[in-house]
Design a protein around this motif. Sequence first.
Motif, PDB file in Angstrom:
ATOM      1  N   SER A  34       0.980  -1.260  -0.032  1.00 16.13           N
ATOM      2  CA  SER A  34      -0.064   0.005   0.009  1.00 16.13           C
ATOM      3  C   SER A  34       0.762   1.362   0.033  1.00 16.13           C
ATOM      4  O   SER A  34       1.767   1.337   0.772  1.00 16.13           O
ATOM      5  N   LEU A  35       0.480   2.082  -0.901  1.00 17.99           N
ATOM      6  CA  LEU A  35       1.352   3.373  -0.733  1.00 17.99           C
ATOM      7  C   LEU A  35       1.401   4.040   0.501  1.00 17.99           C
ATOM      8  O   LEU A  35       2.286   4.736   0.908  1.00 17.99           O
ATOM      9  N   ASP A  36       0.374   4.043   1.149  1.00 19.76           N
ATOM     10  CA  ASP A  36       0.037   4.624   2.482  1.00 19.76           C
ATOM     11  C   ASP A  36       1.197   4.104   3.596  1.00 19.76           C
ATOM     12  O   ASP A  36       1.527   4.738   4.576  1.00 19.76           O
ATOM     13  N   TYR A  37       1.648   2.957   3.279  1.00 21.87           N
ATOM     14  CA  TYR A  37       2.530   2.464   4.068  1.00 21.87           C
ATOM     15  C   TYR A  37       3.788   1.917   3.641  1.00 21.87           C
ATOM     16  O   TYR A  37       5.045   1.559   4.290  1.00 21.87           O
ATOM     17  N   ASP A  38       4.205   2.232   2.368  1.00 20.75           N
ATOM     18  CA  ASP A  38       5.417   1.748   1.735  1.00 20.75           C
ATOM     19  C   ASP A  38       6.535   2.617   2.288  1.00 20.75           C
ATOM     20  O   ASP A  38       6.195   3.921   2.649  1.00 20.75           O
ATOM     21  N   VAL A  39       7.742   2.392   2.484  1.00 23.04           N
ATOM     22  CA  VAL A  39       8.737   2.934   3.134  1.00 23.04           C
ATOM     23  C   VAL A  39      10.144   3.182   2.468  1.00 23.04           C
ATOM     24  O   VAL A  39      10.395   2.035   1.535  1.00 23.04           O
ATOM     25  N   THR A  40      10.529   4.213   2.379  1.00 26.50           N
ATOM     26  CA  THR A  40      11.797   4.627   1.893  1.00 26.50           C
ATOM     27  C   THR A  40      13.112   4.876   3.026  1.00 26.50           C
ATOM     28  O   THR A  40      12.766   5.758   3.595  1.00 26.50           O
ATOM     29  N   TYR A  41      14.147   4.203   2.722  1.00 29.35           N
ATOM     30  CA  TYR A  41      15.145   4.726   3.722  1.00 29.35           C
ATOM     31  C   TYR A  41      16.167   5.317   2.767  1.00 29.35           C
ATOM     32  O   TYR A  41      16.865   5.046   1.601  1.00 29.35           O
ATOM     33  N   LYS A  42      16.767   6.648   3.179  1.00 26.18           N
ATOM     34  CA  LYS A  42      17.829   7.572   2.501  1.00 26.18           C
ATOM     35  C   LYS A  42      19.168   7.478   3.324  1.00 26.18           C
ATOM     36  O   LYS A  42      19.163   7.902   4.512  1.00 26.18           O
ATOM     37  N   TYR A  43      20.023   7.075   2.834  1.00 21.49           N
ATOM     38  CA  TYR A  43      21.556   7.398   3.581  1.00 21.49           C
ATOM     39  C   TYR A  43      22.134   8.555   2.988  1.00 21.49           C
ATOM     40  O   TYR A  43      22.290   8.907   1.871  1.00 21.49           O
ATOM     41  N   ASP A  44      22.616   9.214   4.098  1.00 22.60           N
ATOM     42  CA  ASP A  44      23.317  10.520   3.925  1.00 22.60           C
ATOM     43  C   ASP A  44      24.654  10.301   4.226  1.00 22.60           C
ATOM     44  O   ASP A  44      24.951  10.172   5.568  1.00 22.60           O
ATOM     45  N   SER A  45      25.747  10.570   3.492  1.00 23.54           N
ATOM     46  CA  SER A  45      27.177  10.152   3.551  1.00 23.54           C
ATOM     47  C   SER A  45      27.475  11.274   4.506  1.00 23.54           C
ATOM     48  O   SER A  45      28.725  10.827   5.384  1.00 23.54           O
ATOM     49  N   ALA A  46      27.179  12.358   4.554  1.00 20.22           N
ATOM     50  CA  ALA A  46      27.762  13.507   5.523  1.00 20.22           C
ATOM     51  C   ALA A  46      27.560  13.121   6.914  1.00 20.22           C
ATOM     52  O   ALA A  46      28.505  12.859   7.906  1.00 20.22           O
ATOM     53  N   SER A  47      26.495  12.650   7.313  1.00 17.13           N
ATOM     54  CA  SER A  47      26.214  12.478   8.784  1.00 17.13           C
ATOM     55  C   SER A  47      26.229  10.671   9.117  1.00 17.13           C
ATOM     56  O   SER A  47      26.220  10.294  10.177  1.00 17.13           O
ATOM     57  N   GLU A  48      26.263  10.133   7.849  1.00 16.82           N
ATOM     58  CA  GLU A  48      26.319   8.519   7.926  1.00 16.82           C
ATOM     59  C   GLU A  48      25.143   8.201   8.776  1.00 16.82           C
ATOM     60  O   GLU A  48      25.303   7.064   9.365  1.00 16.82           O
ATOM     61  N   LYS A  49      23.896   8.578   8.517  1.00 19.19           N
ATOM     62  CA  LYS A  49      22.749   8.222   8.985  1.00 19.19           C
ATOM     63  C   LYS A  49      21.602   7.908   8.058  1.00 19.19           C
ATOM     64  O   LYS A  49      21.762   8.442   6.858  1.00 19.19           O
ATOM     65  N   TYR A  50      20.708   7.059   8.123  1.00 22.05           N
ATOM     66  CA  TYR A  50      19.570   6.827   7.470  1.00 22.05           C
ATOM     67  C   TYR A  50      18.306   7.572   7.932  1.00 22.05           C
ATOM     68  O   TYR A  50      18.076   7.732   9.183  1.00 22.05           O
ATOM     69  N   THR A  51      17.730   8.426   6.952  1.00 21.97           N
ATOM     70  CA  THR A  51      16.281   8.869   7.324  1.00 21.97           C
ATOM     71  C   THR A  51      15.245   7.851   6.607  1.00 21.97           C
ATOM     72  O   THR A  51      15.725   6.996   5.874  1.00 21.97           O
ATOM     73  N   ARG A  52      14.070   7.948   7.380  1.00 24.80           N
ATOM     74  CA  ARG A  52      12.807   7.167   7.043  1.00 24.80           C
ATOM     75  C   ARG A  52      11.852   7.925   6.620  1.00 24.80           C
ATOM     76  O   ARG A  52      11.397   9.066   6.928  1.00 24.80           O
ATOM     77  N   HIS A  53      11.303   7.414   5.509  1.00 27.07           N
ATOM     78  CA  HIS A  53       9.935   8.093   4.681  1.00 27.07           C
ATOM     79  C   HIS A  53       8.874   7.074   4.629  1.00 27.07           C
ATOM     80  O   HIS A  53       9.101   5.964   4.094  1.00 27.07           O
ATOM     81  N   THR A  54       7.645   7.780   4.861  1.00 25.10           N
ATOM     82  CA  THR A  54       6.412   6.711   4.639  1.00 25.10           C
ATOM     83  C   THR A  54       5.618   7.815   3.688  1.00 25.10           C
ATOM     84  O   THR A  54       5.270   8.848   3.846  1.00 25.10           O
ATOM     85  N   ALA A  55       5.302   7.086   2.617  1.00 24.37           N
ATOM     86  CA  ALA A  55       4.496   7.659   1.459  1.00 24.37           C
ATOM     87  C   ALA A  55       4.991   9.024   1.367  1.00 24.37           C
ATOM     88  O   ALA A  55       4.351  10.152   0.854  1.00 24.37           O
ATOM     89  N   GLY A  56       6.519   8.989   1.024  1.00 29.21           N
ATOM     90  CA  GLY A  56       7.236  10.317   0.718  1.00 29.21           C
ATOM     91  C   GLY A  56       7.419  11.292   1.520  1.00 29.21           C
ATOM     92  O   GLY A  56       8.072  12.071   1.323  1.00 29.21           O
ATOM     93  N   VAL A  57       6.612  11.277   2.861  1.00 30.11           N
ATOM     94  CA  VAL A  57       7.055  12.057   3.953  1.00 30.11           C
ATOM     95  C   VAL A  57       8.133  11.530   4.846  1.00 30.11           C
ATOM     96  O   VAL A  57       7.994  10.453   5.407  1.00 30.11           O
ATOM     97  N   ARG A  58       8.903  12.470   5.226  1.00 30.32           N
ATOM     98  CA  ARG A  58       9.996  12.037   6.388  1.00 30.32           C
ATOM     99  C   ARG A  58       9.401  11.779   7.427  1.00 30.32           C
ATOM    100  O   ARG A  58       8.803  12.453   7.928  1.00 30.32           O
ATOM    101  N   THR A  59       9.955  10.660   8.111  1.00 37.30           N
ATOM    102  CA  THR A  59       9.491  10.318   9.608  1.00 37.30           C
ATOM    103  C   THR A  59      10.274  11.347  10.485  1.00 37.30           C
ATOM    104  O   THR A  59      11.446  11.149  10.796  1.00 37.30           O
ATOM    105  N   GLU A  60       9.365  12.081  11.511  1.00 39.27           N
ATOM    106  CA  GLU A  60       9.912  13.040  12.204  1.00 39.27           C
ATOM    107  C   GLU A  60       9.124  13.078  13.808  1.00 39.27           C
ATOM    108  O   GLU A  60       7.873  12.668  13.557  1.00 39.27           O
ATOM    109  N   ASP A  61       9.340  13.665  14.416  1.00 42.32           N
ATOM    110  CA  ASP A  61       8.609  13.607  15.917  1.00 42.32           C
ATOM    111  C   ASP A  61       7.855  14.761  15.796  1.00 42.32           C
ATOM    112  O   ASP A  61       8.109  16.016  15.344  1.00 42.32           O
TER     113      ASP A  61
END
Length: 343
Positions: free
Chosen positions: A222-249
């Motif tokens: 489901s597009l509403d629950y599909d996940v994308t992880y993106k790696y940032d070389s500068a911070s050496e961290k992954y961000t998480r995105h659901t339905a194209g929106v970054r997961t944040e607090d």
Amino acid sequence: MLRKAGFMVALVFVLLAGCSGNKEETIIDKPQTDKEEVAAKPVNTYPLTGVGTDEEVNHRAVSVMVNNHPKARPQSGLSKADVVYEVLAESNITRFLAIYQSEFPENIGPIRSARDYYIELAKGYESLYIFHGWSPDAKKLIQSDYIDHLNGLNHDGTLFKRSSDRKAPHNSYITYENILEGAQKEGYSMEENTPPYSFFSDDETGLISGEDYKVAALSYGSLDYDVTYKYDSASEKYTRHTAGVRTEDQDTKDPVLLDNILIVEAIHKVIDDKGRRSIDLTAGGDAYLLQKGKRLEIQWVSKDGRIVPVSGETEVKLVQGKTWINIIPDQPGLNNSVKLSND
């Protein structure tokens, strides 16, 4: 006579200056050396992040069922979780089991109902399990005193608070303060050793192997629950995105930043007309591990209820930091559910 007296005065000043200089040098140098030694060698290590600390690490882990419905986003408290499991509930809807041990947010939620396989995972960390409601199988397990818990059905409006800006069932929250209060009222100990993972040391991260991939797209159907992880070389961290929106607090606006992404396939079966599932979390199987922009093909096993990455008989080390574990159905499986790229 005057010359002799003048010479004696001068000699006294020289001697005093020399003593003063030696004393100052001793006072300055010693504390600096002690501070450097303390900073370089933390006394303890957090079991779920591998991060060194001089604080005690015997705080009991707390596992919280967190809602992932689109109306429950953005959530509160996910950025501080040491480990998060993402697993299907009914249909193509996923929920989170957020596990806290090294740090605790002020507010967590929205809280959602339990399923038996989430309970099994929470038990693997000897954690206090927090949820609001249950499925029939989860209810049987909870009522058998299988795990220490706080249920929003029993504490709605007291330990669990309803947010006015969202509608039920997407508005139940709990604070860390209320978790401690509830544990005290129920007589649960909050001092418990949490089973640790194996981590790379600071000078071992160069040993991480695998193919280079900066983006991992994961489908739950489901597009509403599909996940994308993106790696940032500068911070050496992954961000998480659901339905194209970054997961944040929701409260702090802090993004969820991850060091390890573990994607495992497990046998899923639909067991009733509500779409509820049984998920085999004991058999083990194939897995992908994403670290430092690389993908490693490995396996997973169940170790006392926890999902652990392995290669053959050896536990695979994690990068120090936070971990997200996605459990996906064996059908269609890893190859068809996960797309990797550098775009």
